[in-house]
Design a protein around this motif. Sequence first.
Motif, mmCIF file in Angstrom:
data_model
loop_
_atom_site.group_PDB
_atom_site.id
_atom_site.type_symbol
_atom_site.label_atom_id
_atom_site.label_comp_id
_atom_site.label_asym_id
_atom_site.label_seq_id
_atom_site.Cartn_x
_atom_site.Cartn_y
_atom_site.Cartn_z
ATOM 1 N N ALA A 198 1.287 102.877 45.260
ATOM 2 C CA ALA A 198 2.151 102.962 46.435
ATOM 3 C C ALA A 198 1.860 104.209 47.263
ATOM 4 O O ALA A 198 1.656 105.295 46.707
ATOM 5 C CB ALA A 198 3.611 102.977 45.997
ATOM 6 N N PRO A 199 1.846 104.079 48.585
ATOM 7 C CA PRO A 199 1.699 105.251 49.453
ATOM 8 C C PRO A 199 2.861 106.217 49.257
ATOM 9 O O PRO A 199 3.988 105.793 48.949
ATOM 10 C CB PRO A 199 1.728 104.655 50.866
ATOM 11 C CG PRO A 199 1.403 103.212 50.699
ATOM 12 C CD PRO A 199 1.947 102.832 49.359
ATOM 13 N N ASP A 200 2.587 107.482 49.437
ATOM 14 C CA ASP A 200 3.602 108.517 49.285
ATOM 15 C C ASP A 200 4.823 108.229 50.148
ATOM 16 O O ASP A 200 5.967 108.348 49.685
ATOM 17 C CB ASP A 200 2.997 109.871 49.651
ATOM 18 C CG ASP A 200 4.015 110.999 49.627
ATOM 19 O OD1 ASP A 200 4.430 111.384 48.525
ATOM 20 O OD2 ASP A 200 4.404 111.471 50.712
ATOM 21 N N ALA A 201 4.606 107.798 51.390
ATOM 22 C CA ALA A 201 5.722 107.551 52.311
ATOM 23 C C ALA A 201 6.620 106.432 51.817
ATOM 24 O O ALA A 201 7.835 106.442 52.041
ATOM 25 C CB ALA A 201 5.185 107.220 53.701
ATOM 26 N N GLU A 202 6.040 105.453 51.139
ATOM 27 C CA GLU A 202 6.816 104.324 50.651
ATOM 28 C C GLU A 202 7.788 104.759 49.552
ATOM 29 O O GLU A 202 8.960 104.362 49.550
ATOM 30 C CB GLU A 202 5.857 103.249 50.128
ATOM 31 C CG GLU A 202 6.488 101.887 49.950
ATOM 32 C CD GLU A 202 5.447 100.830 49.656
ATOM 33 O OE1 GLU A 202 5.630 100.091 48.675
ATOM 34 O OE2 GLU A 202 4.445 100.755 50.403
ATOM 35 N N LEU A 203 7.305 105.573 48.632
ATOM 36 C CA LEU A 203 8.181 106.076 47.580
ATOM 37 C C LEU A 203 9.251 106.994 48.151
ATOM 38 O O LEU A 203 10.413 106.970 47.720
ATOM 39 C CB LEU A 203 7.367 106.804 46.512
ATOM 40 C CG LEU A 203 8.165 107.362 45.316
ATOM 41 C CD1 LEU A 203 8.972 106.261 44.629
ATOM 42 C CD2 LEU A 203 7.229 108.037 44.321
ATOM 43 N N ARG A 204 8.871 107.796 49.124
ATOM 44 C CA ARG A 204 9.849 108.690 49.747
ATOM 45 C C ARG A 204 10.968 107.897 50.419
ATOM 46 O O ARG A 204 12.136 108.300 50.382
ATOM 47 C CB ARG A 204 9.165 109.597 50.770
ATOM 48 C CG ARG A 204 8.331 110.694 50.139
ATOM 49 C CD ARG A 204 7.669 111.579 51.185
ATOM 50 N NE ARG A 204 6.832 112.579 50.566
ATOM 51 C CZ ARG A 204 7.261 113.752 50.122
ATOM 52 N NH1 ARG A 204 8.544 114.064 50.256
ATOM 53 N NH2 ARG A 204 6.439 114.609 49.562
ATOM 54 N N THR A 205 10.634 106.763 51.023
ATOM 55 C CA THR A 205 11.651 105.932 51.658
ATOM 56 C C THR A 205 12.658 105.426 50.639
ATOM 57 O O THR A 205 13.871 105.417 50.878
ATOM 58 C CB THR A 205 11.000 104.746 52.388
ATOM 59 O OG1 THR A 205 10.179 105.237 53.445
ATOM 60 C CG2 THR A 205 12.057 103.817 52.974
ATOM 61 N N VAL A 206 12.165 104.990 49.482
ATOM 62 C CA VAL A 206 13.054 104.519 48.420
ATOM 63 C C VAL A 206 14.023 105.623 48.010
ATOM 64 O O VAL A 206 15.229 105.398 47.866
ATOM 65 C CB VAL A 206 12.237 104.033 47.207
ATOM 66 C CG1 VAL A 206 13.159 103.639 46.064
ATOM 67 C CG2 VAL A 206 11.350 102.851 47.589
ATOM 68 N N GLY A 232 10.334 98.634 47.891
ATOM 69 C CA GLY A 232 9.077 99.338 48.129
ATOM 70 C C GLY A 232 8.638 100.143 46.928
ATOM 71 O O GLY A 232 9.385 100.313 45.959
ATOM 72 N N ALA A 233 7.415 100.636 47.005
ATOM 73 C CA ALA A 233 6.821 101.413 45.908
ATOM 74 C C ALA A 233 6.915 100.641 44.599
ATOM 75 O O ALA A 233 7.264 101.197 43.558
ATOM 76 C CB ALA A 233 7.480 102.783 45.792
ATOM 77 N N GLY A 245 9.487 101.757 41.878
ATOM 78 C CA GLY A 245 10.124 102.704 42.796
ATOM 79 C C GLY A 245 11.633 102.657 42.684
ATOM 80 O O GLY A 245 12.304 103.699 42.634
#
Length: 228
Positions: A98-106, A91-92, A157
């Motif tokens: 990339a959406p903020d949530a996607e980078l946070r997931t990584v 992701g990301a 990401g």
Amino acid sequence: MKRTILVCGHGPGISDAVARKFGKEGYAVAIVARNADRLAKAEAELKSAGIDAKAFPCDLGDTNAVGKLAADVREKLGPIAVLHWNAYAGGAGDITAAPDAELRTVLDVALFGMIAAVQATLPDLEAQKGAILVTGGGLGIDNPGTNQMAVQWGATGLAIAKAAQHKTVGLLSAKLAEKSIYVGEVIVTALVKGTAFDRGNATLEADTVASKFWDLFQARKDVSVVLG
């Protein structure tokens, strides 16, 4: 009571090879990933090889779940002597979009989950003068070539997560040396055979990486080595 290695982010490549290597050296092996069915199959395969293994399904990006995981492993297999962190999330791929949530997931999986695991296993690691072993990635190396590669592969990401993870390994080593806890990282710069990234052109055997982790663990000197 057997010493236990907690293998976080289990899959068919490096982490499985590490589980087998340490298992053959007499460690009980806790394997962790989200997919319970795949883990159950991997547990059966490890047991058939004579390894004391048990599967623990867990979302390694959930720090609360990681804390409970450590307690569960300790209860069922015994004190955790080695923590192996191999977990990552995709992701990301393009950090400009990339959406903020996607980078946070990584980052949740590669970094915050790892830190939560270190905190949760720290009493065991300290009591046993244990070790933290981390699978690093070449995309985390900061130079024009790897940066361009991360952009071309749509893996920015992951590159950010691996760079942050690399710094964290150094910090943990500096912090935990006084507790006689070894922290080591193998930065893998080649494609590993049998993994999701292998498109038939991989050159590195997972067993080679596992052997390098074992050598680092035995010598307890180098913090970070590059393999590829």
